[in-house]
Design a protein around this motif. Structure first.
Motif, PDB file in Angstrom:
ATOM      1  N   CYS A  31       0.841  -1.193   0.000  1.00  0.00           N
ATOM      2  CA  CYS A  31       0.000   0.000   0.000  1.00  0.00           C
ATOM      3  C   CYS A  31       0.882   1.252   0.000  1.00  0.00           C
ATOM      4  CB  CYS A  31      -0.937   0.029   1.200  1.00  0.00           C
ATOM      5  SG  CYS A  31      -1.859   1.577   1.249  1.00  0.00           S
ATOM      6  N   GLY A  35      -1.934   7.237   4.051  1.00  0.00           N
ATOM      7  CA  GLY A  35      -1.847   6.739   5.428  1.00  0.00           C
ATOM      8  C   GLY A  35      -0.617   5.876   5.620  1.00  0.00           C
ATOM      9  N   CYS A  36      -0.404   4.930   4.715  1.00  0.00           N
ATOM     10  CA  CYS A  36       0.742   4.032   4.842  1.00  0.00           C
ATOM     11  C   CYS A  36       2.049   4.768   4.576  1.00  0.00           C
ATOM     12  CB  CYS A  36       0.573   2.819   3.924  1.00  0.00           C
ATOM     13  SG  CYS A  36      -0.653   1.655   4.567  1.00  0.00           S
ATOM     14  N   CYS A  68      -4.895   2.963  -1.301  1.00  0.00           N
ATOM     15  CA  CYS A  68      -5.326   2.465   0.008  1.00  0.00           C
ATOM     16  C   CYS A  68      -6.421   1.409  -0.090  1.00  0.00           C
ATOM     17  CB  CYS A  68      -5.840   3.661   0.816  1.00  0.00           C
ATOM     18  SG  CYS A  68      -6.748   3.224   2.291  1.00  0.00           S
ATOM     19  N   PRO A  69      -6.197   0.208   0.473  1.00  0.00           N
ATOM     20  CA  PRO A  69      -7.265  -0.789   0.488  1.00  0.00           C
ATOM     21  C   PRO A  69      -8.206  -0.620   1.684  1.00  0.00           C
ATOM     22  CG  PRO A  69      -5.216  -1.796   1.191  1.00  0.00           C
ATOM     23  CD  PRO A  69      -4.928  -0.327   0.969  1.00  0.00           C
ATOM     24  N   PHE A  71      -7.670  -0.588   5.216  1.00  0.00           N
ATOM     25  CA  PHE A  71      -7.392  -1.002   6.596  1.00  0.00           C
ATOM     26  C   PHE A  71      -6.196  -0.219   7.150  1.00  0.00           C
ATOM     27  CE2 PHE A  71      -7.006  -5.123   9.336  1.00  0.00           C
ATOM     28  CZ  PHE A  71      -7.690  -4.490  10.356  1.00  0.00           C
ATOM     29  N   CYS A  72      -6.305   1.107   7.097  1.00  0.00           N
ATOM     30  CA  CYS A  72      -5.176   1.990   7.426  1.00  0.00           C
ATOM     31  C   CYS A  72      -4.673   1.794   8.852  1.00  0.00           C
ATOM     32  CB  CYS A  72      -5.576   3.441   7.231  1.00  0.00           C
ATOM     33  SG  CYS A  72      -6.381   3.762   5.670  1.00  0.00           S
TER      34      CYS A  72
HETATM   35  S1  FES Z   1      -3.276   4.116   3.319  1.00  0.00           S
HETATM   36 FE1  FES Z   1      -2.550   2.078   3.425  1.00  0.00          FE
HETATM   37  S2  FES Z   1      -4.262   0.988   4.132  1.00  0.00           S
HETATM   38 FE2  FES Z   1      -5.008   3.019   3.947  1.00  0.00          FE
END
Ligand code: FES
Ligand SMILES: Cc1cc2nc3c(=O)[nH]c(=O)nc-3n(C[C@H](O)[C@H](O)[C@H](O)COP(=O)(O)O)c2cc1C
Ligand code: SF4
Ligand code: SF4
Length: 617
Positions: A31, A35-36, A68-69, A71-72
């Motif tokens: 990801c 977020g990641c 993003c899948p 599950f941040c």
């Molecule tokens: S940004 Fe990686 S899971 Fe949301």
């Protein structure tokens, strides 16, 4: 990239991409969503690339950086295909082991698997994780299958086949009818019937006509639109092209918040690649239909998401709303008929055209069809993006998918609909979530923000927070909003600081009514929602603040005191934490002493005490 000049060439390209992809090949899906990335995914991606290369595995292992899948909470996420093994909270130090153990030897690394905090059960595959099990990810699932910077990934999954179907097999009116039959409602807030808006723009006099994708998303805590634009920009672009064809427009804009650099970047790359392929631009596939799309970076104010303000901003003016005596669908951008839809609304369109309105209508409730993406945040175990069929209950979303409230605390309320949504109490968790049901309880769908609150949240303070946010974001153009929000914030602050008067509740209700009736735009009109719902469902909390000068949740500093209970064994953890030196050890194994004079009520001692010996009242 070769320019495609017919639907047959697109189909041939798709077949060749799929044929040349060995599905038994290992693929590391990492990801690369915002977020990641914030959790260090960039270093992780670099570490995987160098490890795979240094081991000479390049020819057998693909690395795909995705959006993003959802599950941040557990990011950075790595999924290993074709087995669909999910590793969570992966760090660069784990990379060598993942490659040698899982990629080379096929062994699972237990330490990196998701463990359900409620049941203790391990999940090896992404599909076994409770967070995903109850979701219906029609839009989000492709985020983890697509490298947003590679149009071939989108094409391989059938991308742009809906556009081909629309422009070669359907007339513009038939496309519009299909969207009408699907009963698609806008995902940007109001839930307006999409086809009705399309129709008005189509019928309006004036040329050229414009289509706009609203990716402004100023709601605090919301990131659905950002993630769709970052992870699968072609789905919105394809939807816009289909809409433009139905409406009779040849020019579109993606208005994207400038604070979303990755979304800006990916949308730009997607437009460029689609143009290079001939999927976007002049005379698409020789059909005679032409459409250009460009990006406009947003002005950075919440109010710029409002349709008239957005169009003013796009024209290069100050992003202020105007009265909508004439709708933007008739006179919008540069006074021309303009259709504005949210990212998620556009992304639904290719699905409807490909699978048909009858299929789409089977999902959701009577008047709210399809799925909705929520950004589930706050006091909930699994924060992230959740896509569910309309009509799923709040309880299923928060408890089953979200995993409930952390640290065994009691759920108190859920705020839906962003800053101007309402607070729904725990007793109403059974309501099905759709446009109308949320309206009925005084809240709204909004664009899909969902903030979970527990017993340690004070509802008066929450109302104060949202009103202050909206006061700061108000453009100040009309008096009720400019002055009304200021006054409401002053009253709410007074209540939280122990200066509340018996008449304050009535004053707040009165101001709310005035604002709803007389503010110029949706910001002012809906701003009272958090106040009205918190009064409706948590009146006793207001009264405790006003009459008893007490904050039952222990939040409002002026109304609480910290003290030490008799059961304190004097471990001294709080002594080390207190920034004021307000706590001292009197005697070994005896309760510590807290000096009220020195205490600034920061709550650090309460947070750190493992034995519940710090009392807040
Ligand atoms: S940004 Fe990686 S899971 Fe949301
Ligand atoms: C203050 C305010 C902010 C808004 N912000 C957004 C936003 O960020 N994104 C969005 O899609 N719609 C936003 N809207 C709603 C838009 O004005 C518009 O109704 C919507 O984009 C239409 O698209 P839809 O029909 O697909 O929902 C906002 C409305 C108001 C009043
Ligand atoms: S309601 Fe508020 S944000 Fe909207 S135009 Fe009036 S002052 Fe500006
Ligand atoms: S609330 Fe903060 S300042 Fe007061 S005693 Fe606890 S740690 Fe010290």
């Amino acid at each position: 990239m070769n320019r495609l000049s017919s639907p047959q060439e697109l189909e041939a390209l798709r077949e060749s991409i799929v044929r040349n992809r060995d599905t038994s090949r290992r693929c590391l899906t990492i990801c690369g969503g915002t977020g990641c990335l914030a959790l260090g995914a960039e270093d992780l991606i670099a570490a995987f690339r160098s490890e795979v290369e240094s081991r000479g595995l390049n020819s057998g292992v693909d690395i795909r950086v995705t959006g993003c899948p959802g599950f941040c909470e557990r990011g950075p996420l790595v999924v290993i295909e074709p087995e669909n093994i999910l590793y969570q909270r992966v760090r660069p130090k784990d990379v060598a082991e993942i490659v040698s153990e899982t990629i080379v030897s096929g062994k699972i690394i237990d330490r990196l698997l998701y463990v359900d905090p409620n049941t203790g059960q391990q999940a090896v595959h992404e599909s076994e994780v409770p967070f995903y099990k109850k979701q219906l990810r029609l839009l989000l699932a492709d985020n983890s299958r697509i490298d947003p910077n590679n149009v071939n990934d989108y094409i391989a999954l059938g991308g742009y086949s809906a556009l081909v179907k629309a422009i070669f097999k359907m007339s513009p009116v038939e496309v519009l009818e299909e969207v009408r039959k699907a009963n698609l409602r806008g995902r940007g807030g109001g839930g307006f019937a999409t086809a009705r808006k399309w129709q008005t723009t189509r019928d309006a006099e004036g040329e050229p006509k414009y289509v706009i994708c609203n990716c402004d998303e100023g709601d605090p805590g919301a990131f659905m639109d950002r993630s769709l634009m970052e992870g699968n920009p072609h789905s919105a672009i394809e939807g816009m092209l289909i809409g433009a064809y139905a409406i009779g427009s040849n020019e579109g804009f993606i208005y994207v918040r400038n604070e979303y650099p990755l979304a800006v970047l990916h949308a730009g790359t997607a437009i460029r690649q689609a143009e290079e392929c001939g999927l976007l631009g002049d005379n698409i596939f020789g059909s005679g239909f032409s459409c250009r799309i460009s990006i406009n970076r947003g002005g950075g104010a919440f109010v710029c998401g409002e349709s008239t303000a957005l169009m003013a901003s796009l024209e290069g003016k100050v992003g202020e709303p105007r009265a909508k005596y004439i709708h933007t669908s008739e006179k919008g951008l540069w006074e021309k008929p303009t259709n504005l839809n949210n990212v998620e609304t556009w992304a639904n369109v290719p699905l409807i055209i490909n699978k048909g309105a009858d299929w789409y209508r089977q999902i959701g409730t009577e008047n709210s069809k399809g799925t909705k993406i929520f950004s589930l945040v706050g006091k909930v175990n699994n924060t992230g993006l959740v896509e569910v069929p309309m009509g799923m209950t709040l309880r299923e979303i928060v408890m089953d998918i979200g995993g409930g409230v952390p640290k065994g605390k009691k759920l108190k309320a859920i705020q839906t609909g962003g800053p101007s949504g309402g607070c729904i109490p725990e007793s109403m968790l059974g309501i099905p979530v759709d446009f109308d049901e949320l309206d009925k309880v005084g809240s709204m769908m909004g664009s899909g923000g969902m903030i979970v609150m527990d017993e340690t949240n004070c509802m008066v303070d929450i109302a104060r927070y949202f009103i202050s946010f909206l006061e700061g974001e108000s453009c100040g153009k009309c008096v009720p909003c400019r002055e009304g929000l200021k006054r409401m914030r002053e009253i709410l602050t007074g209540i939280t600081e122990g200066r509340g008067e018996e008449e304050d509740i009535e004053r707040l209700e009165h101001l709310s009514e005035t604002l709803t009736d007389s503010a110029l735009c949706g910001l002012g009109q809906t701003a009272p929602n958090p106040v009205l719902t918190s009064i409706r469902y948590f009146r006793d909390e207001y009264q405790a603040h006003i009459r008893d000068k007490r904050c039952p949740a222990g939040v409002c500093k002026a109304l609480i005191t910290y003290s030490i209970s008799d059961k304190c064994p004097g471990c001294g953890l709080c002594i080390k934490t207190c920034p004021q030196g307000a706590i001292t050890l009197v005697e070994k194994k005896k309760p510590v002493l807290l000096d009220q004079e020195k205490c600034i009520k920061c709550g650090a001692c309460y947070d750190v005490c493992r034995l519940d010996s710090v009392i807040v009242k």
